[in-house]
Design a protein around this motif. Structure first.
Motif, mmCIF file in Angstrom:
data_model
loop_
_atom_site.group_PDB
_atom_site.id
_atom_site.type_symbol
_atom_site.label_atom_id
_atom_site.label_comp_id
_atom_site.label_asym_id
_atom_site.label_seq_id
_atom_site.Cartn_x
_atom_site.Cartn_y
_atom_site.Cartn_z
ATOM 1 N N ILE A 283 2.590 1.469 -6.340
ATOM 2 C CA ILE A 283 3.174 1.537 -5.172
ATOM 3 C C ILE A 283 4.673 1.543 -5.296
ATOM 4 O O ILE A 283 5.315 2.399 -4.697
ATOM 5 C CB ILE A 283 3.011 0.187 -4.531
ATOM 6 C CG1 ILE A 283 1.450 0.012 -4.070
ATOM 7 C CG2 ILE A 283 3.709 0.391 -2.881
ATOM 8 C CD1 ILE A 283 0.962 -1.159 -3.488
ATOM 9 N N SER B 42 0.801 -1.037 -0.057
ATOM 10 C CA SER B 42 -0.057 -0.075 -0.039
ATOM 11 C C SER B 42 0.812 1.191 0.027
ATOM 12 O O SER B 42 1.858 1.405 0.619
ATOM 13 C CB SER B 42 -0.952 0.177 1.107
ATOM 14 O OG SER B 42 -1.455 1.212 1.319
ATOM 15 N N SER B 43 0.446 2.249 -0.679
ATOM 16 C CA SER B 43 1.336 3.619 -0.885
ATOM 17 C C SER B 43 1.197 4.159 0.689
ATOM 18 O O SER B 43 1.893 4.910 1.051
ATOM 19 C CB SER B 43 0.805 4.282 -2.054
ATOM 20 O OG SER B 43 1.227 3.722 -3.195
ATOM 21 N N ALA C 189 7.636 -3.883 -4.114
ATOM 22 C CA ALA C 189 6.344 -3.508 -4.099
ATOM 23 C C ALA C 189 5.456 -4.306 -4.849
ATOM 24 O O ALA C 189 5.769 -4.559 -6.154
ATOM 25 C CB ALA C 189 6.422 -1.896 -4.557
ATOM 26 N N THR D 111 5.484 5.198 -6.226
ATOM 27 C CA THR D 111 5.416 5.944 -4.918
ATOM 28 C C THR D 111 6.780 5.915 -4.157
ATOM 29 O O THR D 111 7.104 6.993 -3.493
ATOM 30 C CB THR D 111 4.353 5.637 -3.930
ATOM 31 O OG1 THR D 111 2.974 5.812 -4.854
ATOM 32 C CG2 THR D 111 4.251 6.487 -2.517
#
Length: 268
Positions: free
Chosen positions: A234, A202-203, A229, A237
């Protein structure tokens, strides 16, 4: 072959109880793993009444989409005694964790709409492309069980296809409480960045980590820890946040284990 003991420890940042489940599955594959949740799931006030109403009207829906295992757990916690999942209602899931959560609640595999196991990605776009795009959504009812906030891509796509779409916020995503033990765990990670690898699903977990109550030197060291990721968004990010090594990986323990092994192989 690189021995399992030489592999870095996977820091599983998912919320509980999913973090402990991932740790157990990784360890069963010979991958060192530790739960270090960077998100808490907080049940929303007023959700119980909303989920009871949804269950009473469930058979009228063509689709109930669950964005995560936590959405499944929250929704089924309010299931009326003896209520069964309607055969004509699809239970939507974007990935293996949510599928497993639905199966654990007794939803028949034939009622679950999801990307195939070998899909290139597990997200709303893949779910739509593989399982939902070929259906007639004209005047059909759909419900999306999600967190307090989230992407609206699927809701928008379903509406464009003619469906009536509602959302049910089952929980809020919150930062860790940052107890003394959690802060100490981050300090341990920062002392030897090469001995661990972040597993980000999750970001928001990345954002929470960057706001952790640590000094600048510790935060800089935490950015030196390599990242796995589970989605391209993600990964982007993480790169934008300054993490030095970011590798996308499918959200599957075996593939995480294989990525760890590749990371230890000598470069040509």
């Amino acid at each position: 072959m690189t021995p399992a003991a030489a592999l870095p420890t996977v820091l599983v940042t998912r919320p509980q109880p999913q973090a402990d489940d991932w740790v157990a599955r990784l360890q069963a594959l010979g991958a060192p793993a530790q739960a270090l949740p960077l998100m808490r799931i907080v049940r929303r006030e007023g959700f119980d009444a909303a989920v009871r109403a949804a269950w009473s009207d469930l058979a009228r829906h063509r689709l109930v989409m669950f964005v995560s295992p936590n959405a499944v757990l929250a929704f089924f916690a309010g299931r009326p005694e003896g209520a069964a999942w309607p055969a004509q209602t699809l239970a939507g899931a974007t990935g293996p964790g949510t599928i497993a959560a639905l199966r654990a609640q007794g939803v028949d595999a034939r009622s679950i709409a999801a990307p195939p196991e070998d899909a290139a990605s597990f997200d709303a776009e893949s779910l739509w492309r593989h399982a939902l795009a070929g259906l007639d959504w004209t005047q059909r009812q759909a419900l999306i069980v999600r967190g307090e906030d989230g992407r609206d891509w699927l809701a928008t796509t379903l509406r464009q296809a003619g469906a009536h779409v509602d959302a049910l916020a089952a929980y809020a995503r919150a930062e860790p409480a940052w107890s003394a033990a959690e802060s100490a765990a981050l300090a341990v990670v920062a002392r030897d960045p090469a001995a661990q690898v972040w597993l980000f699903s999750s970001s928001q977990c990345i954002a929470h980590l960057l706001r952790a109550p640590v000094d600048a030197a510790t935060l800089a060291a935490l950015r030196q820890v390599p990242v796995l990721a589970t989605h391209a968004r993600i990964a982007e990010t993480a790169r934008s946040a300054g993490f030095v090594s970011v590798v996308p990986v499918r959200p599957d323990p075996l593939e995480v284990r294989q990525a760890l092994k590749r990371s230890q192989e000598p470069r040509a």
